[in-house]
Write a protein that holds these residues in place. Structure first.
Motif, PDB file in Angstrom:
ATOM      1  N   ARG A  31      17.403  -2.149 -49.863  1.00 17.15           N
ATOM      2  CA  ARG A  31      18.026  -2.965 -50.915  1.00 17.15           C
ATOM      3  C   ARG A  31      19.509  -2.620 -51.106  1.00 17.15           C
ATOM      4  O   ARG A  31      20.024  -2.604 -52.216  1.00 17.15           O
ATOM      5  CB  ARG A  31      17.292  -2.810 -52.230  1.00 17.15           C
ATOM      6  CG  ARG A  31      15.884  -3.311 -52.226  1.00 17.15           C
ATOM      7  CD  ARG A  31      15.863  -4.810 -52.305  1.00 17.15           C
ATOM      8  NE  ARG A  31      14.502  -5.272 -52.585  1.00 17.15           N
ATOM      9  CZ  ARG A  31      14.203  -6.521 -52.775  1.00 17.15           C
ATOM     10  NH1 ARG A  31      15.132  -7.432 -52.705  1.00 17.15           N
ATOM     11  NH2 ARG A  31      12.971  -6.869 -53.010  1.00 17.15           N
ATOM     12  N   TYR A  33      20.983   0.265 -50.593  1.00 19.25           N
ATOM     13  CA  TYR A  33      21.219   1.693 -50.821  1.00 19.25           C
ATOM     14  C   TYR A  33      20.974   2.464 -49.528  1.00 19.25           C
ATOM     15  O   TYR A  33      19.945   2.262 -48.872  1.00 19.25           O
ATOM     16  CB  TYR A  33      20.270   2.247 -51.894  1.00 19.25           C
ATOM     17  CG  TYR A  33      20.521   1.743 -53.282  1.00 19.25           C
ATOM     18  CD1 TYR A  33      21.369   2.431 -54.142  1.00 19.25           C
ATOM     19  CD2 TYR A  33      19.906   0.583 -53.748  1.00 19.25           C
ATOM     20  CE1 TYR A  33      21.593   1.974 -55.433  1.00 19.25           C
ATOM     21  CE2 TYR A  33      20.125   0.121 -55.034  1.00 19.25           C
ATOM     22  CZ  TYR A  33      20.970   0.816 -55.862  1.00 19.25           C
ATOM     23  OH  TYR A  33      21.196   0.366 -57.144  1.00 19.25           O
ATOM     24  N   LEU A  38      18.979   8.131 -51.389  1.00 21.20           N
ATOM     25  CA  LEU A  38      17.777   7.988 -52.203  1.00 21.20           C
ATOM     26  C   LEU A  38      16.814   9.162 -52.035  1.00 21.20           C
ATOM     27  O   LEU A  38      16.182   9.583 -53.004  1.00 21.20           O
ATOM     28  CB  LEU A  38      17.051   6.686 -51.840  1.00 21.20           C
ATOM     29  CG  LEU A  38      17.835   5.399 -52.068  1.00 21.20           C
ATOM     30  CD1 LEU A  38      17.091   4.214 -51.460  1.00 21.20           C
ATOM     31  CD2 LEU A  38      18.095   5.174 -53.544  1.00 21.20           C
ATOM     32  N   VAL A  42      15.349  10.078 -55.889  1.00 19.40           N
ATOM     33  CA  VAL A  42      14.660   8.965 -56.533  1.00 19.40           C
ATOM     34  C   VAL A  42      13.153   9.204 -56.394  1.00 19.40           C
ATOM     35  O   VAL A  42      12.666   9.495 -55.308  1.00 19.40           O
ATOM     36  CB  VAL A  42      15.067   7.626 -55.871  1.00 19.40           C
ATOM     37  CG1 VAL A  42      14.317   6.464 -56.468  1.00 19.40           C
ATOM     38  CG2 VAL A  42      16.561   7.404 -56.014  1.00 19.40           C
ATOM     39  N   MET A  47      11.186   4.223 -56.289  1.00 17.58           N
ATOM     40  CA  MET A  47      11.341   3.568 -54.984  1.00 17.58           C
ATOM     41  C   MET A  47      10.527   2.272 -54.933  1.00 17.58           C
ATOM     42  O   MET A  47      10.997   1.259 -54.411  1.00 17.58           O
ATOM     43  CB  MET A  47      10.902   4.506 -53.856  1.00 17.58           C
ATOM     44  CG  MET A  47      11.873   5.628 -53.596  1.00 17.58           C
ATOM     45  SD  MET A  47      13.460   5.058 -52.964  1.00 17.58           S
ATOM     46  CE  MET A  47      12.983   4.507 -51.345  1.00 17.58           C
ATOM     47  N   TRP A  49       9.718   0.423 -57.499  1.00 15.36           N
ATOM     48  CA  TRP A  49      10.456  -0.519 -58.360  1.00 15.36           C
ATOM     49  C   TRP A  49      11.642  -1.115 -57.591  1.00 15.36           C
ATOM     50  O   TRP A  49      11.864  -2.332 -57.627  1.00 15.36           O
ATOM     51  CB  TRP A  49      10.943   0.208 -59.609  1.00 15.36           C
ATOM     52  CG  TRP A  49      11.546  -0.695 -60.640  1.00 15.36           C
ATOM     53  CD1 TRP A  49      12.812  -1.202 -60.648  1.00 15.36           C
ATOM     54  CD2 TRP A  49      10.908  -1.212 -61.804  1.00 15.36           C
ATOM     55  NE1 TRP A  49      13.011  -1.987 -61.748  1.00 15.36           N
ATOM     56  CE2 TRP A  49      11.852  -2.013 -62.484  1.00 15.36           C
ATOM     57  CE3 TRP A  49       9.649  -1.061 -62.357  1.00 15.36           C
ATOM     58  CZ2 TRP A  49      11.569  -2.659 -63.663  1.00 15.36           C
ATOM     59  CZ3 TRP A  49       9.362  -1.711 -63.541  1.00 15.36           C
ATOM     60  CH2 TRP A  49      10.312  -2.505 -64.178  1.00 15.36           C
ATOM     61  N   LEU A  50      12.386  -0.275 -56.903  1.00 16.64           N
ATOM     62  CA  LEU A  50      13.543  -0.738 -56.134  1.00 16.64           C
ATOM     63  C   LEU A  50      13.118  -1.747 -55.074  1.00 16.64           C
ATOM     64  O   LEU A  50      13.745  -2.801 -54.927  1.00 16.64           O
ATOM     65  CB  LEU A  50      14.251   0.454 -55.483  1.00 16.64           C
ATOM     66  CG  LEU A  50      15.399   0.138 -54.526  1.00 16.64           C
ATOM     67  CD1 LEU A  50      16.520  -0.609 -55.228  1.00 16.64           C
ATOM     68  CD2 LEU A  50      15.913   1.426 -53.894  1.00 16.64           C
ATOM     69  N   GLU A  55      16.487  -3.385 -57.703  1.00 17.91           N
ATOM     70  CA  GLU A  55      17.414  -2.532 -58.466  1.00 17.91           C
ATOM     71  C   GLU A  55      16.690  -1.252 -58.850  1.00 17.91           C
ATOM     72  O   GLU A  55      15.462  -1.234 -58.947  1.00 17.91           O
ATOM     73  CB  GLU A  55      17.900  -3.256 -59.717  1.00 17.91           C
ATOM     74  CG  GLU A  55      16.762  -3.614 -60.668  1.00 17.91           C
ATOM     75  CD  GLU A  55      17.197  -4.529 -61.801  1.00 17.91           C
ATOM     76  OE1 GLU A  55      18.241  -5.180 -61.676  1.00 17.91           O
ATOM     77  OE2 GLU A  55      16.471  -4.572 -62.805  1.00 17.91           O
ATOM     78  N   LEU A  56      17.456  -0.195 -59.055  1.00 18.17           N
ATOM     79  CA  LEU A  56      16.843   1.056 -59.517  1.00 18.17           C
ATOM     80  C   LEU A  56      16.423   0.905 -60.976  1.00 18.17           C
ATOM     81  O   LEU A  56      17.134   0.284 -61.775  1.00 18.17           O
ATOM     82  CB  LEU A  56      17.820   2.212 -59.361  1.00 18.17           C
ATOM     83  CG  LEU A  56      18.063   2.658 -57.923  1.00 18.17           C
ATOM     84  CD1 LEU A  56      19.211   3.659 -57.855  1.00 18.17           C
ATOM     85  CD2 LEU A  56      16.803   3.248 -57.322  1.00 18.17           C
TER      86      LEU A  56
END
Length: 66
Positions: A31, A33, A38, A42, A47, A49-50, A55-56
């Motif tokens: 996404r 990044y 990450l 994260v 992860m 969710w991303l 988005e984070l």
């Protein structure tokens, strides 16, 4: 997908580009990044969710999956 004119097979760089991930020699982006930014920073729920949302998440949002 583009094909290699000699082999008729799809080129490798076309295999790994989607709306979620981009992979090419020396580059892995999730996404947008860089994966090395990450890893270790994260959480697993963040992860997920991303990947799903693009988005984070906030801490509260990540807690929903944790």
């Amino acid at each position: 997908m583009s094909e290699d004119k000699k082999t008729g097979r799809a080129r490798g760089e076309d295999w790994w580009r989607t709306g979620i991930i981009e992979m090419s020699p020396g580059v892995i982006r999730l996404r947008g990044y860089e994966i090395q930014d990450l890893i270790g920073r994260v959480s697993f729920p963040a992860m997920i969710w991303l990947m799903l949302r693009g988005e984070l998440p906030s801490e509260d949002q990540a807690a929903l999956l944790g």
